[in-house]
Enzyme design. Structure first.
Site, mmCIF file in Angstrom:
data_model
loop_
_atom_site.group_PDB
_atom_site.id
_atom_site.type_symbol
_atom_site.label_atom_id
_atom_site.label_comp_id
_atom_site.label_asym_id
_atom_site.label_seq_id
_atom_site.Cartn_x
_atom_site.Cartn_y
_atom_site.Cartn_z
ATOM 1 N N SER A 583 0.883 -1.150 0.060
ATOM 2 C CA SER A 583 -0.377 0.290 0.192
ATOM 3 C C SER A 583 0.929 0.784 0.231
ATOM 4 O O SER A 583 1.614 1.484 -0.975
ATOM 5 C CB SER A 583 -1.312 -0.044 1.237
ATOM 6 O OG SER A 583 -1.783 0.749 1.418
ATOM 7 N N HIS A 698 -8.540 -4.621 -0.872
ATOM 8 C CA HIS A 698 -6.549 -4.141 -0.544
ATOM 9 C C HIS A 698 -6.036 -5.075 0.384
ATOM 10 O O HIS A 698 -4.497 -5.065 0.256
ATOM 11 C CB HIS A 698 -7.237 -2.449 -0.008
ATOM 12 C CG HIS A 698 -5.891 -2.025 0.067
ATOM 13 N ND1 HIS A 698 -4.991 -2.132 -1.074
ATOM 14 C CD2 HIS A 698 -4.929 -1.862 0.841
ATOM 15 C CE1 HIS A 698 -4.184 -0.764 -0.610
ATOM 16 N NE2 HIS A 698 -4.115 -0.744 0.706
#
Length: 726
Positions: A583, A698
């Site tokens: 991320s 994610h």
């Protein structure tokens, strides 16, 4: 509390990944390739624009081809099957701790996944049964059975249960792990979805109980009615039996907000106190308003606190705030950045100008607050001191605030897992790099601590040790990092070493027991380093703020300083040094690969941001401008272009061969960053690995089997790049 359990159930698993290297030597730098990466996503002049179509046929053909290539190359390694099996055995171990959460009336809830229950079981037992070591569970919801019946890959994302009984819950289910979810009303007592109950179709939405027959819903009510970050900002009241088109608007934020919603404040017993509303002005600044007269009164009060202050709880009539910047009260009292403060909420709402808090806790320069929770009668803080944890229990009485430290293990990472709103008990996990997770139950009123259970050791740590060191960054700042290696490690520069960091959003990186890392890497002679670089939350708001926007190069300098310290100590050297991050940490990896290709021989780039010129127009990217800056601002935009990995790939440079990882269902960062960076490498004839999980959001994986496959791919890559060249 049950609501806490449901809201925090699906914590993303820590990702540990790596990539393949190119030549470590730096060669002559040529001009940057003209790849038009600064064009808008719809710009036909961008040769990689087709990759913006998440599920487009051409894009998915490209994805599938590279997935096949990566899996084919890495799975042919004779170690692959063993590593995948070892990882899956660890992840599905039936003797791992069933992480508990307090429910009502002395019950304990848990969400469990294993080889049979791939998507998971939400289940319940009594406290007595749980602490016996052989709990007898009652299944509340079988997510695998639900997925099979409905032809979906449902990922259970928790929900919100109506106090005080908490029998009725608004459950969130995500198709494949996306941030967007569907909401359905579930009756725990009956173990079934409520017939003709509340149901919300898929969307990025929030929902809050007002009473048994009323909910507040914040969602995209009409197409395009979202903020620039893609989140809803209009809240409507929905009554039982109403269709959504009959809902009545009660609150509206602004389109320029990150997100906004109307909510409800309750006390520890679940009793309604008043309405609230929230506007995310940016990622770190909020406008929190209170409605003292309740619904449907629209009179709101916004307290004169900094917009950076974080509301952290309501305890015995006291509002608890965490200050992220200095603040001077009307009386002239200065309250410093990082402090936890408290004041009588109703008195403050009656006369906002006279708010004068008391300080519960003021961290020193080596400390920060890691978290807060409440029991029936106590407020509990988790505190970091030089990146190790302690837990303190606070009470408010006639003499003001008092506290004591709970007798939990020293020099460990302590995590507040669940607290009971019907007693003063709370669950705390303790762990370290080499210490398996141990579950304690602490009484926040008496200080009594009871060990409940421990995870069995999953790897041989007998010859290993974990140490903390400090590197000196480019501007002289001392940056701590941990190194896990053999006690008899030879300082000859040949130790295969993985360096991990995050460095953003005030999120601290702490030691944790990763059985997969230990089994697949440490046990086989690898070393592991964790860098506590600026941008994180290890030392409070100032440590984070030092790396914001145009100061972000400090974050990257810190990471490079740790790497250079490892090399200077002869722990490792470029041919044996790999890095990983996900991320924001994926952006960190991309920057490091571009800025210092001479330092690394392997780079794992997980669910990353990589196009920092266009990130605000991709998925939820607009919400992160407070962290990174705005590409549209002349100064910030110029800086972002200078560090954007996608815009700084240069011909003639020997980059380490990266391993890009992402997920098709990631609707937070999105897969486009990784796709287009990999495609740019492809266009330039540069080697790379690419793997895009079709499910997983994610977190890049939707179940334990997918995690095991990903771990096997990553560690085979690391072995090939860092160990096989010894």
């Amino acid at each position: 509390m049950l609501t806490t359990f449901l809201n925090s159930l699906m914590m993303a698993m820590t990702m540990v990944t790596m990539t393949a290297p190119a030549q470590p030597q730096m060669t002559t730098v040529a001009t940057a390739i003209d790849s038009n990466p600064n064009k808008a996503s719809k710009d036909a002049s961008d040769p990689r624009a087709y990759l913006n179509e998440i599920d487009g046929d051409k894009a998915m053909t490209w994805v599938e081809a590279h997935n096949l290539s990566t899996v084919d190359k890495l799975s042919k390694d004779p170690r692959y099957s063993e590593y995948q099996a070892d990882a899956l055995t660890i992840l599905q171990a039936t003797d791992r701790i069933a992480s508990p959460s307090f429910a009502r009336d002395g019950m304990i809830d848990n969400f469990w996944q294993d080889g049979t229950h791939v998507q998971g079981l939400w289940r319940r037992t009594t406290w007595e049964s749980y602490r016996s070591g052989n709990p007898q569970w009652r299944t509340i919801l079988d997510v695998d059975a639900l997925s099979k019946a409905e032809g979906k890959t449902w990922v259970f994302e928790g929900g919100d249960c109506l106090p005080p009984t908490s029998n009725l819950c608004l459950i969130r289910l995500s198709d494949g792990g996306k941030d967007a979810d569907v909401v359905r009303e579930f009756d725990i007592a009956k173990g079934e979805f409520v017939k003709e109950g509340f149901v919300l179709p898929e969307g990025k939405q929030s929902v809050t109980w007002v009473d048994e027959n009323t909910i507040y819903v914040t969602r995209e009510w009409t197409p395009g009615e979202v903020t620039s970050s893609g989140y809803a900002y209009v809240t409507k009241v929905v009554k039982r039996g109403q269709s959504l088109d009959q809902a009545v608007e009660i609150f509206r934020g602004q389109k320029k907000d990150v997100s906004a919603e109307r909510g409800v404040l309750r006390d520890i017993d679940g009793k309604y106190v008043m309405d609230t509303s929230y506007r995310g002005l940016d990622f770190f600044n909020t406008e929190l308003a209170f409605y003292p007269n309740g619904h449907p009164d629209t009179r709101k009060v916004v307290l004169p606190l900094p917009t950076t202050a974080v509301f952290s709880g309501y305890y015995k009539g006291q509002a608890i705030y965490w200050l992220k910047s200095d603040w001077t009260s009307a009386k002239g009292t200065v309250f410093h950045n990082g402090a936890i403060i408290a004041f009588d909420l109703k008195a403050a709402l009656a006369d906002p100008a006279r708010v004068e808090p008391l300080v519960l806790f003021m961290p020193n320069e080596h400390q920060s607050v890691a978290g807060t929770t409440q029991t029936k009668n106590r407020l509990v803080l988790s505190i970091l001191s030089n990146v190790t944890s302690e837990v303190r229990s606070f009470d408010f009485g006639k003499g003001g605030w008092s506290s004591f430290k709970l007798a939990l293990p020293e020099n460990s990472t302590l995590s507040l897992t669940s607290s009971d709103d019907e007693s003063d008990q709370l669950f705390v996990f303790s762990e370290g790099f080499l210490e398996p997770s141990t579950l304690f139950c602490a009484d926040a009123a008496t200080g009594q601590v009871e060990k409940i259970t421990s995870t069995p050791a999953r790897f041989d740590a007998g010859g290993l040790q974990a140490q903390q060191f400090w590197a000196t960054s480019k501007d002289g700042t001392k940056v701590p990092y941990f190194l896990v290696a053999r006690k008899d490690v030879k300082l000859d520069g040949t130790n295969p070493t993985i360096l991990y960091a995050y460095g953003g959003f005030q999120i601290p990186m702490q030691p944790s027991y990763s059985a997969v890392l230990g089994k697949l890497w440490l046990e086989k002679g690898g070393a592991y380093a964790l860098a506590n670089i600026r941008g994180g939350g290890e030392f409070g708001p100032k440590w984070h703020d030092a790396g914001l926007k145009t100061n972000r190069q400090r974050v990257y300098d810190d990471f490079q300083a740790v790497a250079q310290d490892l090399i200077a100590k002869k722990v490792t050297s470029t041919p044996h040094l790999g890095i990983m991050g996900g991320s924001n940490g994926g952006l960190l990896m991309g920057v490091q690969m571009i800025q210092r290709p001479d330092l690394w021989n392997a780079v794992v780039i997980q669910v990353p941001l990589l196009d920092m010129v266009n990130f605000t127009r991709m998925s939820a990217g607009a919400s992160w401008q407070a962290e990174y800056g705005s590409p549209d601002d002349p100064v910030e935009g110029a800086f972002l272009r200078s560090i954007s990995p996608y815009h700084n790939v240069k011909a003639g440079v020997a980059y380490p061969e990266p391993f890009f990882e992402t997920s098709t269902k990631d609707d937070r960062v999105g897969p486009v960053h990784a796709r287009k960076m990999a495609a740019l490498f492809e266009d330039m004839g540069l080697p790379f690995y690419y793997y895009e999980n079709i499910e997983g959001g994610h977190a890049a994986a939707a179940n334990l089997q997918e995690h095991a496959r990903r771990y096997a791919l990553e560690y085979i890559y690391m072995f090939q790049k860092l160990m096989d060249n010894k």
